[in-house]
Design an enzyme around this catalytic site. Structure first.
Site, PDB file in Angstrom:
ATOM      1  N   GLU A  98       0.937  -1.121   0.082  1.00 20.64           N
ATOM      2  CA  GLU A  98       0.114   0.076  -0.027  1.00 20.64           C
ATOM      3  C   GLU A  98       0.817   1.415   0.100  1.00 20.64           C
ATOM      4  OE1 GLU A  98      -3.956  -1.583   2.120  1.00 20.64           O
ATOM      5  OE2 GLU A  98      -2.422  -0.524   3.422  1.00 20.64           O
ATOM      6  N   CYS A 111       3.313   8.607   0.761  1.00 22.97           N
ATOM      7  CA  CYS A 111       4.029   7.516   1.679  1.00 22.97           C
ATOM      8  C   CYS A 111       4.240   6.240   0.899  1.00 22.97           C
ATOM      9  CB  CYS A 111       3.229   7.588   3.075  1.00 22.97           C
ATOM     10  SG  CYS A 111       3.745   6.217   4.264  1.00 22.97           S
ATOM     11  N   CYS A 118       6.162  -6.584   7.368  1.00 27.82           N
ATOM     12  CA  CYS A 118       7.361  -6.071   8.257  1.00 27.82           C
ATOM     13  C   CYS A 118       7.745  -7.117   8.965  1.00 27.82           C
ATOM     14  CB  CYS A 118       6.584  -4.941   8.697  1.00 27.82           C
ATOM     15  SG  CYS A 118       7.774  -3.936   9.789  1.00 27.82           S
ATOM     16  N   CYS A 122       6.256  -4.009  15.827  1.00 25.21           N
ATOM     17  CA  CYS A 122       5.835  -2.883  16.623  1.00 25.21           C
ATOM     18  C   CYS A 122       4.447  -3.255  17.209  1.00 25.21           C
ATOM     19  CB  CYS A 122       6.166  -1.640  16.099  1.00 25.21           C
ATOM     20  SG  CYS A 122       7.793  -1.299  15.669  1.00 25.21           S
ATOM     21  N   CYS A 125       1.196  -1.096  16.087  1.00 24.15           N
ATOM     22  CA  CYS A 125       1.461  -0.957  14.561  1.00 24.15           C
ATOM     23  C   CYS A 125       0.707  -2.199  13.833  1.00 24.15           C
ATOM     24  CB  CYS A 125       2.788  -0.520  14.026  1.00 24.15           C
ATOM     25  SG  CYS A 125       2.876  -0.359  12.298  1.00 24.15           S
ATOM     26  N   CYS A 349      -1.392   6.876  10.072  1.00 24.82           N
ATOM     27  CA  CYS A 349      -0.111   6.086  10.651  1.00 24.82           C
ATOM     28  C   CYS A 349      -0.304   4.692  11.374  1.00 24.82           C
ATOM     29  CB  CYS A 349       0.575   7.300  11.448  1.00 24.82           C
ATOM     30  SG  CYS A 349       2.224   6.770  11.970  1.00 24.82           S
TER      31      CYS A 349
END
Length: 380
Positions: A98, A111, A118, A122, A125, A349
């Site tokens: 994305e 962005c 990933c 985290c 997230c 975010c």
């Protein structure tokens, strides 16, 4: 220089000037042809060799035998009520990523992602809950920018009134764990005769891959942002697990030594505000103290937490966020509060996660629920 194989068709997007020259030499074309192609690919945004009208007809017929001009496939393009746009891109191997365009009054920031999935996990997230699949190639990194420009009608480069003025590597993945491809892609993106986005308008965000930070400053030379989110190792170990490998002391020393960091080019410290976790007045004071202790030219970006399905964290209250910001401001630091954008399309975010991955999780949950419903009742 390593020869580029032309037995299979090669995507010209993602090739540097040198690689483009070499690829054309392999099919008997002279170096000046590379300059012509570069202009059509990266300045004009041409998608087809037929559009490259300054090339001879014979060359336009020859090129498709060896090359193609690839872009990520746009699977979904959503627009938020606040104007934020999100693209779901499908790559040639079927994986999906994305990218998000965050518009401002007279410009915007795109962005982009650097990995499929990933590996950092985290805690706050949503993207970090998606398993790491692989690094993106330079072609796939550059392709996100080009596909977004296609969508906005922003060719040729330098068009007046364009929205995509800034690039931030803050999407899916950790850019410094894909260093070589990120470096190569940004070299192409920064080229003044191509996409032509200035290095001062590009920000690379890292969670703290300390050994690569100095190289990033020396070899990539863009602005740096740090996903900090905590001022004590014991908390950052939970929120940003890479801290267990590269704790705050090593991270902050690397920030202080980052090439080019100075008051006119400050490092952005990103700090997501989590209710009763990292939002106390004591945290704010310690945050300022650390920046002074390590002599880091820093500014802060305070990010209200953006919830996602399944998270146990909550957003700090408005009072807590504003109090935190005021403390930092009073201590001489810039600490604006980021206004959440694109929440209604899961583009804010920490919310990026490919739609296919979300659907897989929904399907899995539905199967589990169905299995429980059909299971025989326990005997008494």
């Amino acid at each position: 220089m390593r020869a580029i194989m032309t037995t299979a068709r090669t995507n010209l997007i993602g090739l540097t000037r040198e690689e483009l020259t070499e690829a054309l030499a392999a099919i008997g074309e002279k170096p000046f042809r590379a300059k012509q192609l570069w202009h059509w690919l990266y300045h004009q945004g041409a998608k087809s060799f037929d559009d490259m009208t300054t090339l001879s007809k014979s060359m336009r017929e020859k090129l498709p035998e060896h090359f193609y001009v690839g872009r990520p496939e746009v699977v979904q393009h959503l627009t938020s009520v606040d104007g934020t746009q999100k693209w779901l891109f499908r790559l040639e191997d079927g994986n999906e990523i994305e990218a998000v365009l965050i518009p401002e009054e007279d410009r915007g920031a795109l962005c982009i992602s650097s990995q499929v999935g990933c590996s950092l996990n985290c805690a706050f997230c949503n993207t970090g809950t998606q398993r790491i699949v692989r690094n993106l190639t330079a072609a796939e990194l550059v392709g996100q920018v080009m596909a977004a420009r296609d969508s906005q009608g922003e060719w040729p480069s330098g068009l007046d009134g364009r929205k995509i003025v800034n690039i931030v590597l803050m999407g899916m993945g950790e850019p410094l764990m894909n260093f070589d491809n990120v470096k190569k892609a940004l070299k192409i993106i920064k080229d003044g005769e191509g996409i032509a986005i200035s290095r001062r308008r590009i920000t690379l965000s890292t969670s703290g891959v300390v050994p690569m930070m100095a190289r990033a400053g020396e070899e990539i030379d863009v602005d740096l942002a740090i996903s900090l989110h905590a001022v004590r190792d014991e908390l950052r170990d939970v929120l940003v697990p890479i801290n267990k490998k590269y704790p705050l002391d090593s991270l902050l020393k690397a920030c202080a030594a980052y090439p080019g960091a100075r008051n006119s080019r400050r490092i952005t410290m990103e700090y997501v505000m989590l209710k009763d976790v990292n939002d106390s007045e004591a945290d704010a004071h310690l945050l300022a103290k650390l920046m002074r202790q390590y002599d880091i030219p820093a500014k802060f970006n305070l990010i209200p937490f953006n919830p996602w399905p399944g998270t146990s964290y909550e957003t700090s209250s408005n009072n807590a966020v504003h109090r935190f910001s005021k403390i930092l401001n009073d201590l001489g630091f810039s600490a604006p509060i980021r206004h959440p954008r694109g929440r209604d399309i899961m583009a804010a975010c920490g919310q990026l996660k490919s739609a296919s991955e979300n659907q897989k999780l929904k399907d899995l949950a539905a199967k589990r629920e169905a299995a429980l419903d059909s299971a025989p009742a326990p005997s008494i």
